[in-house]
Design an enzyme around this catalytic site. Structure first.
Site, short mmCIF file in Angstrom:
data_model
loop_
_atom_site.label_atom_id
_atom_site.label_comp_id
_atom_site.label_asym_id
_atom_site.label_seq_id
_atom_site.Cartn_x
_atom_site.Cartn_y
_atom_site.Cartn_z
N ALA A 12 -1.56 -13.14 0.94
CA ALA A 12 -0.60 -12.97 2.05
C ALA A 12 0.73 -12.37 1.60
CB ALA A 12 -0.34 -14.31 2.73
N ARG A 17 8.91 -7.08 -5.37
CA ARG A 17 9.29 -6.46 -6.64
C ARG A 17 8.52 -5.18 -6.94
NH1 ARG A 17 9.26 -10.59 -11.38
NH2 ARG A 17 7.52 -11.54 -10.25
N THR A 80 2.31 -21.84 -1.59
CA THR A 80 0.88 -21.79 -1.86
C THR A 80 0.11 -22.90 -1.17
OG1 THR A 80 1.33 -23.01 -3.91
CG2 THR A 80 1.10 -20.60 -4.08
N GLY A 140 5.07 -22.15 -13.88
CA GLY A 140 5.24 -23.59 -13.80
C GLY A 140 4.78 -24.26 -15.08
N GLU A 155 7.60 -26.37 -11.17
CA GLU A 155 7.88 -24.94 -11.06
C GLU A 155 9.13 -24.59 -11.85
OE1 GLU A 155 5.75 -22.87 -9.72
OE2 GLU A 155 4.48 -24.57 -9.18
N ASN A 170 1.02 -23.28 -16.04
CA ASN A 170 -0.03 -23.19 -15.03
C ASN A 170 -0.40 -21.73 -14.80
OD1 ASN A 170 -1.66 -23.53 -12.74
ND2 ASN A 170 0.12 -23.59 -11.37
N ASN A 387 -12.42 35.96 0.43
CA ASN A 387 -13.14 35.15 1.40
C ASN A 387 -12.35 34.83 2.67
OD1 ASN A 387 -11.47 33.59 -0.30
ND2 ASN A 387 -12.57 31.71 0.21
N TYR A 388 -11.05 35.07 2.67
CA TYR A 388 -10.23 34.65 3.81
C TYR A 388 -9.60 35.87 4.48
CZ TYR A 388 -6.69 31.97 6.40
OH TYR A 388 -5.90 31.41 7.38
N ARG A 441 -14.48 53.78 -6.68
CA ARG A 441 -13.30 54.21 -7.42
C ARG A 441 -12.80 55.56 -6.92
NH1 ARG A 441 -16.49 54.22 -12.84
NH2 ARG A 441 -17.05 52.01 -13.09
#
Length: 459
Positions: A12, A17, A80, A140, A155, A170, A387-388, A441
């Site tokens: 969530a 940061r 949490t 923590g 914490e 932790n 081609n274009y 040519r």
């Protein structure tokens, strides 16, 4: 694979940061959003679809993840414990509940399996992963009693200076016994500096009930690296790439200087291929056996056959290169290019939506776009398929065995027949019949003595 295990993935948080408009779990590492690595891990551990708790940019997250997860919503970021509570109603009941974070992409399945085994062996109500860090920073701290049993986790923002000196922390991966899990979550209170519901407060709650709580120490702290900044994203990507290259080397691929190669986790390479330094391999690129990939090659969604030689500086995207072909140096294969067996596309040749038949060659300084090139065609230096026309892209067809002289412009739509020759310096605007010669040519004119007359007199 564990049958009685529900997994809740916390996804969530926005990740301020990161300094980004995109939620952190959708940032890409080695070609994939980091949350996909967590989803892969969940699928490897449990046969139940994970429960993903979403909040910020939930629509974007659900679109990216699709039906790989079930969803719960945390409307307001309250910690949490509150996030897990939103997912708890989807837990099947019975068995255990594993809590993972969507921004931790490096955890190995073997570590989670060790966590599950220790949880079952000790018959714990909770077993969580810890690590030892020289600089524990924001993590923590794990507090233990005199006998070494876990008392609680404090914490970092709430810790005393003495507690901050503890280096066991932790890691944020928890395995709970499902029984009573939801009731305990509802009993959490936000009695802390952040006014949040901490999941870690369940540790003290369980201990107060006389329930056993245990830990598993992770061997390598990189496995629990959370991606909260661009620097951490770079570290995670580097580790994923290191693992990919290590696996490929174990499978028989040679990397001349592995630390310089950029490779996505979706890339596959077959045995006896050699990859030189400063190569970039992205997307669903697949390189066949016994290939050589020289320095500076950049491939995106490219498939090669066997014995292909990709020379220095070659760039290719959405292209197919069949067995025994050679490309480069400094060639550019744009999307839609397909090179047949034994094809040679040489230095400073650009192709786009071009199909080359077996043995065809365009060795130097050419543009071949929207073209079908037959087997054994030779295209001389400086050839352009025009081609274009300013409105539409038009096709050039060069049939088997034709020879295109240097500095030729093929103005599409146009066809050069089987075995025909086009003289150097020609502009071809009409179809060339098979086995004929086409020239356009201006006739050469020689004026004898002209240069001598222009020279200044020596007197």
């Amino acid at each position: 694979m564990t049958a009685d295990l529900d997994i809740i993935i916390l996804a969530a948080g926005l990740g301020t940061r990161m300094k980004s408009d995109t939620i952190k779990i959708l940032h890409r590492a080695a070609g994939r959003p980091i949350v996909e690595y967590v989803l892969d891990l969940a699928a490897e551990i449990s046969d139940r679809p994970p429960i993903m708790v979403v909040g910020h940019q939930r629509d974007a997250v659900q679109q990216a993840v699709g039906d790989r997860a079930r969803y719960a919503v945390q409307e307001e970021a309250r910690g949490t414990g509150n996030a897990v509570l939103q997912g708890a109603p989807l837990v099947a009941g019975g068995g255990n509940v594993l809590i993972l974070s969507g921004d931790v992409p490096l955890t190995r399945a073997a570590t989670l399996q060790r966590l599950i085994e220790e949880h079952r062996r000790a018959k714990n109500a909770l077993t969580f992963v810890t690590m030892r860090l020289d600089d524990a920073a924001r993590y923590g701290r794990v507090l233990r009693d005199g006998g070494g049993a876990v008392e609680r986790v404090v914490e970092a923002k709430d810790a005393t200076p003495e507690q901050l000196a503890i280096n066991e922390v932790n890691a944020g991966i928890y395995l709970f016994e499902a029984g009573g899990f939801t009731d305990r979550l509802r009993a959490l209170t936000p009695n802390n500096e952040q006014n949040e519901y901490y999941l870690t407060d369940l540790i003290a709650m369980l201990r107060a009930e006389g329930k056993p709580v245990g830990t598993v120490l992770v061997d390598d702290p990189i496995e629990t690296l959370g991606v909260d900044s661009r620097a951490q994203l770079a570290r995670a990507e580097a580790e994923i790439q290191r693992r990919v290259i290590e696996r490929l080397m174990d499978e028989g691929v040679t990397f001349r200087n592995p630390n310089t190669v950029v490779i996505d986790s979706t890339v596959s390479i077959e045995r006896d291929t050699v990859v030189y330094p400063f190569v970039t391999l992205e997307g669903k690129t697949h390189i066949g056996p016994r290939c050589v990939v020289e320095p500076g090659v950049h491939l995106v969604n490219v498939t090669t056959g066997a014995n292909v030689h990709l020379k220095t500086g070659t760039v290719a995207e959405d292209a197919i290169i069949e067995d025994d072909a050679a490309v480069g140096p400094y060639a550019h294969l744009r999307p839609g290019t397909k090179l047949g067996r034994h094809v040679k596309v040489g230095n400073f040749v650009e192709t786009k939506k071009a199909v080359f038949g077996e043995g065809a060659k365009a060795s130097h300084l050419s543009y071949i776009g929207d073209a079908e090139v037959g087997a054994d065609v030779n295209i001389g230096a400086g050839t352009i398929t025009c081609n274009y026309d300013g409105v539409n892209k038009n096709k050039t067809t060069i049939e088997d065995g034709a020879f295109i002289g240097s500095d030729t412009q093929l103005v599409a739509p146009v066809r050069v027949g089987r075995g025909a020759y086009v003289g150097a310096g020609s502009t071809i605007t009409k179809d060339v019949p098979p086995d004929s010669l086409a020239l356009s040519r201006v006739p050469q004119r020689i004026v004898e003595g002209w240069a001598k007359k222009r020279k200044p007199s020596s007197s």
